[in-house]
Design a protein around this motif. Structure first.
Motif, short mmCIF file in Angstrom:
data_model
loop_
_atom_site.label_atom_id
_atom_site.label_comp_id
_atom_site.label_asym_id
_atom_site.label_seq_id
_atom_site.Cartn_x
_atom_site.Cartn_y
_atom_site.Cartn_z
N ALA A 47 0.87 -1.23 0.05
CA ALA A 47 0.24 -0.09 -0.01
C ALA A 47 0.82 1.42 0.07
O ALA A 47 0.52 2.26 -0.57
N TYR A 85 -12.51 1.09 1.26
CA TYR A 85 -11.68 1.40 2.61
C TYR A 85 -10.79 2.64 2.00
O TYR A 85 -10.43 2.52 0.80
N SER A 99 -7.25 4.67 3.22
CA SER A 99 -6.10 4.62 3.93
C SER A 99 -5.81 6.13 4.27
O SER A 99 -5.90 6.96 3.26
N ARG A 100 -5.64 6.47 5.53
CA ARG A 100 -5.32 7.76 6.04
C ARG A 100 -4.09 7.94 6.60
O ARG A 100 -3.84 7.52 7.53
N THR A 105 -7.53 5.20 -1.66
CA THR A 105 -8.16 3.90 -1.75
C THR A 105 -7.00 2.66 -1.90
O THR A 105 -6.04 3.03 -2.42
N THR A 106 -7.38 1.71 -1.22
CA THR A 106 -6.41 0.57 -1.32
C THR A 106 -6.94 -0.74 -2.25
O THR A 106 -8.21 -0.74 -2.22
N GLN A 128 -0.92 6.38 10.57
CA GLN A 128 -1.81 5.92 9.60
C GLN A 128 -2.77 5.01 10.24
O GLN A 128 -2.73 4.17 11.08
N ASP A 129 -3.98 5.28 9.49
CA ASP A 129 -5.28 4.37 9.85
C ASP A 129 -6.16 4.01 8.63
O ASP A 129 -5.74 4.53 7.52
N THR A 130 -7.17 3.27 8.63
CA THR A 130 -8.16 2.92 7.55
C THR A 130 -9.42 3.08 8.11
O THR A 130 -9.69 2.67 9.15
N SER A 178 -14.73 4.86 3.41
CA SER A 178 -14.88 6.03 2.63
C SER A 178 -15.98 6.77 3.04
O SER A 178 -17.16 6.32 3.17
#
Length: 161
Positions: free
Chosen positions: A16, A137, A139-140, A160-161, A125-127, A130
Motif C-alpha cells: 500500500a 476503504y 487509508s489515511r 483507496t487501497t 496511519q489508519d483505515t 470512505s
C-alpha cells in the motif's frame, strides 16, 4: 499462524505504501493546487475532506491540495492549524492511530509545502470506510510537522487501497 499473519500484514502495508508513493508522484495525472500562495480549489478541498472524513478546526488554512484519479483515488492535503488544534483535528476526524515521533511517511508532500526539521515530525496511519458513499476503504496517512511550533502543518494522504 501468528508469524504468517504478521508477514502478510507487513507485506500489505509495504504494498500500500509503495502504491501510494507511485500514485502521489507529481506525474502527468496529478492535478491540484500547489502550496505557492495560490488559493486552493475549494471544491477539490471539500471533496478530499469528505472522502477521508477529515474535520478541519476553525483555525485551519489549507496550503495546498492535489489529487490523482485513476483506478484508485489519492488526495494530498497540507493544512496549517493553531498549535492546540492538531489533536482536535485528529480526534474530530476519528483517527484511530496515535501519532508516533519521527517520519514514518515517505510519500511526497503537496508541491511547494516542504517538510521541516525531522526532530519535530510525528506521523500515523489508519483505515476507514470512505465518507463519500462508496463501499471502499480509505487509508489515511497523517504527518504533523511542528518545525514552527506556532504554526504546525498537517500533511494528509488519503487514498483507496
Amino acid at each position: 499462524m501468528t508469524g504468517r499473519f504478521r508477514l502478510l500484514a507487513v507485506w500489505a502495508l509495504a504494498t500500500a505504501t509503495i502504491g501510494a508513493l507511485v500514485a502521489c508522484d507529481s506525474g502527468p495525472g496529478r492535478e491540484g493546487d500547489v502550496g505557492n500562495g495560490a488559493e486552493p480549489d475549494q471544491a477539490l478541498v471539500e471533496e478530499a475532506l469528505e472522502f477521508g472524513r477529515i474535520v478541519l478546526p476553525p483555525s485551519a488554512v489549507v496550503l495546498g491540495a492535489e489529487t490523482e484519479k485513476g483506478i484508485d483515488l489519492l488526495y494530498c492535503l497540507a493544512v496549517r492549524v493553531a498549535p492546540g488544534d492538531v489533536d482536535r483535528m485528529l480526534s474530530d476526524s476519528g483517527f484511530t492511530a496515535e501519532l508516533e515521533p519521527g517520519r514514518q511517511v515517505f510519500m511526497p508532500t503537496v508541491a511547494g509545502v516542504e517538510l521541516g526539521n525531522a526532530d519535530r515530525i510525528a506521523s500515523a496511519q489508519d483505515t476507514i470506510r470512505s465518507g463519500n458513499g462508496a463501499e471502499r476503504y480509505v487509508s489515511r496517512v497523517v504527518l504533523v510537522d511542528r518545525t514552527d511550533p506556532d504554526a504546525p502543518v498537517v500533511h494528509l494522504w488519503l487514498f483507496t487501497t
